[in-house]
Write an enzyme that holds these catalytic residues in place. Sequence first.
Site, PDB file in Angstrom:
ATOM      1  N   GLY A   1       6.892   6.268  -1.220  1.00  0.00           N
ATOM      2  CA  GLY A   1       7.171   6.375  -2.655  1.00  0.00           C
ATOM      3  C   GLY A   1       8.300   7.314  -3.030  1.00  0.00           C
ATOM      4  CB  SER A   2      11.279   8.722  -1.344  1.00  0.00           C
ATOM      5  OG  SER A   2      12.012   7.604  -0.915  1.00  0.00           O
ATOM      6  CG  ASN A   3      13.496   4.188  -3.621  1.00  0.00           C
ATOM      7  OD1 ASN A   3      14.619   4.351  -4.096  1.00  0.00           O
ATOM      8  ND2 ASN A   3      13.283   3.964  -2.326  1.00  0.00           N
TER       9      ASN A   3
ATOM     10  CG  MET B   1       5.584  -2.583   2.661  1.00  0.00           C
ATOM     11  SD  MET B   1       7.369  -2.792   2.663  1.00  0.00           S
ATOM     12  CE  MET B   1       7.571  -3.466   4.304  1.00  0.00           C
ATOM     13  NE  ARG B   2       0.279  -8.536  -0.148  1.00  0.00           N
ATOM     14  CZ  ARG B   2      -0.279  -9.289   0.802  1.00  0.00           C
ATOM     15  NH1 ARG B   2      -0.258  -8.891   2.053  1.00  0.00           N
ATOM     16  NH2 ARG B   2      -0.834 -10.446   0.500  1.00  0.00           N
TER      17      ARG B   2
ATOM     18  CG  ASN C   1      12.851  -5.552  -3.759  1.00  0.00           C
ATOM     19  OD1 ASN C   1      12.071  -4.604  -3.601  1.00  0.00           O
ATOM     20  ND2 ASN C   1      13.430  -6.163  -2.733  1.00  0.00           N
TER      21      ASN C   1
ATOM     22  CG  HIS D   1      17.129  -5.104   0.792  1.00  0.00           C
ATOM     23  ND1 HIS D   1      16.003  -5.342   1.553  1.00  0.00           N
ATOM     24  CD2 HIS D   1      18.178  -5.339   1.611  1.00  0.00           C
ATOM     25  CE1 HIS D   1      16.362  -5.713   2.760  1.00  0.00           C
ATOM     26  NE2 HIS D   1      17.671  -5.723   2.819  1.00  0.00           N
TER      27      HIS D   1
HETATM   28  C1  GRF Z   1      13.205   1.722   0.599  1.00  0.00           C
HETATM   29  O1  GRF Z   1      14.156   1.848   1.628  1.00  0.00           O
HETATM   30  C2  GRF Z   1      13.409   0.450  -0.164  1.00  0.00           C
HETATM   31  O2  GRF Z   1      14.738   0.042  -0.223  1.00  0.00           O
HETATM   32  C3  GRF Z   1      12.618  -0.544   0.642  1.00  0.00           C
HETATM   33  O3  GRF Z   1      11.482   0.159   1.057  1.00  0.00           O
HETATM   34  C4  GRF Z   1      11.800   1.540   1.169  1.00  0.00           C
HETATM   35  C5  GRF Z   1      10.752   2.291   0.390  1.00  0.00           C
HETATM   36  O4  GRF Z   1      10.859   3.685   0.574  1.00  0.00           O
HETATM   37  N1  GRF Z   1      12.330  -1.732  -0.127  1.00  0.00           N
HETATM   38  P1  GRF Z   1      10.035   4.692  -0.338  1.00  0.00           P
HETATM   39  O5  GRF Z   1       8.558   4.328  -0.182  1.00  0.00           O
HETATM   40  O6  GRF Z   1      10.497   4.514  -1.763  1.00  0.00           O
HETATM   41  O7  GRF Z   1      10.325   6.061   0.183  1.00  0.00           O
END
Ligand code: GRF
Length: 188
Positions: A11-13, A89-90, A106, A108
């Site tokens: 969940g860093s994003n 991851m779905r 999304n 990526h």
């Molecule tokens: C990120 O690299 C994103 O681009 C990909 O999954 C990763 C998730 O990282 N879809 P985080 O859980 O947000 O740290």
Amino acid sequence: MRLAVLASGSGSNFQALVDSPLLKNASVEICCLFCNVAGAKVIERAARAGIAVELLSHKDFKSREDFDRAVLAKLSRHKPDLIALAGYMRILSPVFLATYPDKILNIHPALLPKFPGANAIKDAFAAKVPETGVTVHLVDLGVDTGPIVLQERVPIRADDTLESLAERIHKVEHQVYPKAVVMMAKRG
Ligand code: GRF
């Protein structure tokens, strides 16, 4: 503008969206986190930020559609206008996409259409391409396909390791995702 975030892991994003002044300035409120993995670090992050958490395991459902219907029921309580997948991851089923048409983003870690799939950073590094990057796109029925909203390039340096490259890509993701969310919020 109410944003729901769907995530399965670290969940860093998600954290970058929570912390971003861009979202606050654009009056984008994160209305909930949905997570499909009990114990994922992203759940702690949401709890710390005082954001509502909805949790369901896909393992408790017979089909992808059944699971997605249950997820949609949970999400509808929070009335999101926009959805951001952040390491979710779905693969979303048609019933999910039809409920929020053109409202699901999304992120990526590559310059799509290059290097789709779950190992994008590793694949780009192994391919020895001079640059890779980050893409935010609208989700459609494919995997890492759909109209591109925002991209940023990340050069691959001669002395990069997979780890140093991954670290730079993640830093760029944390800048790009809030920008893309605000762009979408302004589109309405
Ligand atoms: C990120 O690299 C994103 O681009 C990909 O999954 C990763 C998730 O990282 N879809 P985080 O859980 O947000 O740290």
